[in-house]
Design a protein around this motif. Structure first.
Motif, short mmCIF file in Angstrom:
data_model
loop_
_atom_site.label_atom_id
_atom_site.label_comp_id
_atom_site.label_asym_id
_atom_site.label_seq_id
_atom_site.Cartn_x
_atom_site.Cartn_y
_atom_site.Cartn_z
N GLY A 32 -7.47 79.21 35.52
CA GLY A 32 -8.23 78.01 34.60
C GLY A 32 -7.08 76.96 34.41
N ALA A 33 -7.50 75.89 33.85
CA ALA A 33 -6.83 74.71 33.38
C ALA A 33 -5.28 74.85 33.03
CB ALA A 33 -7.52 73.65 32.30
N GLY A 34 -4.94 75.84 32.76
CA GLY A 34 -3.36 76.07 32.40
C GLY A 34 -2.67 75.92 33.65
N GLU A 38 1.07 72.05 34.43
CA GLU A 38 2.39 71.58 34.84
C GLU A 38 2.24 70.60 36.02
OE1 GLU A 38 3.10 76.08 34.60
OE2 GLU A 38 5.42 75.32 34.88
N PHE A 44 -8.30 71.95 28.40
CA PHE A 44 -9.40 71.62 27.51
C PHE A 44 -9.18 71.86 26.07
CE2 PHE A 44 -12.16 70.02 30.90
CZ PHE A 44 -11.95 70.96 32.04
N ARG A 45 -8.64 73.04 25.80
CA ARG A 45 -8.71 73.67 24.60
C ARG A 45 -7.08 73.77 23.57
NH1 ARG A 45 -12.39 75.66 27.55
NH2 ARG A 45 -14.42 75.44 26.91
N TRP A 51 -10.99 68.47 25.12
CA TRP A 51 -12.03 68.66 23.92
C TRP A 51 -11.61 68.52 22.70
CZ3 TRP A 51 -14.84 67.64 27.65
CH2 TRP A 51 -15.60 68.26 28.60
N GLN A 110 -11.63 78.18 37.89
CA GLN A 110 -12.58 77.46 37.19
C GLN A 110 -12.52 76.07 37.24
OE1 GLN A 110 -13.17 79.76 33.12
NE2 GLN A 110 -11.21 79.95 33.82
N HIS A 128 -16.90 76.40 39.25
CA HIS A 128 -17.23 75.38 38.49
C HIS A 128 -17.21 74.13 39.21
CE1 HIS A 128 -16.12 77.42 34.33
NE2 HIS A 128 -16.98 78.09 35.10
N THR A 199 -5.90 80.72 31.51
CA THR A 199 -7.36 80.40 31.09
C THR A 199 -7.32 80.78 29.54
OG1 THR A 199 -9.83 80.82 31.23
CG2 THR A 199 -8.08 82.57 32.14
N SER A 200 -8.26 80.33 28.82
CA SER A 200 -8.33 80.69 27.52
C SER A 200 -9.46 81.87 27.35
CB SER A 200 -8.98 79.47 26.56
OG SER A 200 -10.15 79.08 27.21
N ASN A 224 -0.09 83.44 30.73
CA ASN A 224 -0.38 82.49 29.72
C ASN A 224 0.74 82.50 28.62
OD1 ASN A 224 -1.75 80.74 27.63
ND2 ASN A 224 -3.67 81.55 28.44
N ALA A 242 2.80 79.37 34.17
CA ALA A 242 2.31 79.65 35.42
C ALA A 242 3.47 79.33 36.48
CB ALA A 242 1.11 79.35 35.91
N1 APR Z 1 0.77 78.01 32.53
C1 APR Z 1 -0.26 78.93 32.13
N2 APR Z 1 -1.26 78.73 31.11
C2 APR Z 1 -0.90 77.66 30.47
C3 APR Z 1 -0.25 76.68 30.55
C4 APR Z 1 0.73 76.86 31.78
N3 APR Z 1 1.70 76.20 32.12
N4 APR Z 1 -0.20 75.60 29.91
C5 APR Z 1 -1.33 76.22 28.96
N5 APR Z 1 -2.04 77.18 29.40
C6 APR Z 1 -3.10 77.98 28.94
C7 APR Z 1 -3.46 77.64 27.61
O1 APR Z 1 -2.68 78.67 26.59
C8 APR Z 1 -4.93 78.04 27.54
O2 APR Z 1 -5.17 79.41 27.32
O3 APR Z 1 -4.22 77.55 29.71
C9 APR Z 1 -5.43 77.92 29.04
C10 APR Z 1 -6.43 76.57 29.09
O4 APR Z 1 -7.43 77.00 28.54
P1 APR Z 1 -8.67 75.93 28.46
O5 APR Z 1 -8.06 74.63 28.25
O6 APR Z 1 -9.86 76.56 27.47
O7 APR Z 1 -9.14 75.81 30.05
P2 APR Z 1 -10.04 77.10 30.62
O8 APR Z 1 -10.18 78.18 30.33
O9 APR Z 1 -9.76 76.72 32.34
O10 APR Z 1 -11.46 76.54 30.27
C11 APR Z 1 -12.66 76.90 31.12
O11 APR Z 1 -14.03 75.44 29.94
O12 APR Z 1 -14.52 73.35 29.54
C12 APR Z 1 -14.87 74.17 30.38
O13 APR Z 1 -15.47 74.05 32.67
C13 APR Z 1 -14.29 73.94 31.68
O14 APR Z 1 -13.39 75.31 33.51
C14 APR Z 1 -13.20 74.91 32.07
C15 APR Z 1 -13.88 76.12 31.29
#
Ligand code: APR
Length: 255
Positions: A32-34, A38, A44-45, A51, A110, A128, A199-200, A224, A242
């Motif tokens: 996921g976005a996490g 880096e 996103f969250r 968001w 994602q 996605h 990913t959250s 995470n 990560a």
């Molecule tokens: N390494 C690992 N994880 C990390 C790091 C890091 N350096 N920094 C942040 N995180 C974690 C956060 O703690 C969080 O749990 O990454 C997660 C990001 O969660 P979201 O912002 O919710 O992103 P994601 O899970 O990818 O969202 C899923 O939601 O908005 C939609 O389509 C969009 O694909 C996205 C989907």
């Protein structure tokens, strides 16, 4: 699950996990976005998440696009600007290297930023979509963002067929691409080791893949800095970034 007091470096890779990582021949990963945090790309969250500043229903939905295509295109051009300057980080590079070392490695993401492809992963499933691709609302053709044709004052890209182009990403309320979902479901169902990275785990159906893998017998490892709804399910939750944890796991592969 107690929150770690120093999440940045409070993970332990015990002997059992070391053996599992060394021996795993079929590894599937959901990112996921996490994993791109880096690389300087906002998640996103999180506290600084996208968001928290923008309304997803206005920017990442078909209704939002039809209501105000200009605003949505501005949003995706902003994200392309942010992502365009980013580089794959050590977490992306570790996953690309891991794929080259074992027979079956499937990366399900994602993310739409394209960093896993730039890092070198080939067996990649973009659940996605991809920010660097557009799709025609009329004829369904996809074009690379670089081929966009903008004519007239509308400043909105159009397809050669004259139809309006939209970013080729999955918006809220939309179905995931069928073939990608089938491949992801299969990769989660057949692996020995499943990593959920950055990913959250709150957006379904992607968030269901780690649980599916675990119910089909895989060892589930979450990476995470913070706890998520997966943390209670995972065999291991490595509370760390990560970009630091994945290279540590990679050092064990093939040894
Ligand atoms: N390494 C690992 N994880 C990390 C790091 C890091 N350096 N920094 C942040 N995180 C974690 C956060 O703690 C969080 O749990 O990454 C997660 C990001 O969660 P979201 O912002 O919710 O992103 P994601 O899970 O990818 O969202 C899923 O939601 O908005 C939609 O389509 C969009 O694909 C996205 C989907």
């Amino acid at each position: 699950m107690d929150m770690p007091d120093s999440p940045a470096s409070s993970w332990v890779i015990d002997d059992r996990l070391k053996r599992l990582v060394r021996e795993a021949q079929r590894v599937s990963v959901l990112t996921g976005a996490g994993i791109s945090a880096e690389s300087g790309i906002p998640t996103f969250r999180g506290d600084e998440g996208l968001w928290k500043q923008f309304r997803p229903e206005e920017l990442a939905s078909m209704d939002g696009f039809l209501a105000n295509p200009r605003i949505v295109w501005e949003w995706y051009r902003f994200r392309r600007d942010v992502i365009g300057g980013a580089q794959p980080n050590d977490g992306h590079l570790a996953l690309a290297r891991w794929e080259s070392l074992i027979p079956e490695f499937t990366l399900i993401t994602q993310n739409v930023d394209g960093l896993h492809t730039r890092a070198g992963n080939r067996n990649l499933i973009e659940l996605h979509g991809n920010l660097w691709r557009d799709r025609c609302l009329e004829c369904g053709r996809t074009v690379e963002a670089s081929e966009e044709v903008i004519s007239g004052q509308a400043e909105l890209p159009e397809c050669n067929c004259g139809g309006r182009l939209r970013p080729d990403v999955v918006w809220f309320g939309e179905m995931l691409p069928e073939d990608e979902w089938r491949r992801a479901d299969e990769a989660a169902s057949l692996c020995d080791l499943f990593l959920a990275v950055g990913t959250s785990a709150v957006v379904h159906p992607a968030a269901g893949l780690p649980r599916l893998a675990k119910t089909r017998g895989a060892v589930l490892v979450e990476i995470n800095p913070e706890a998520t709804p997966l943390s209670g399910w995972a065999d291991y939750t490595l509370f760390g970034p990560a970009g630091q944890v994945l290279p540590e796991l990679l050092e064990l592969v093939g040894t």
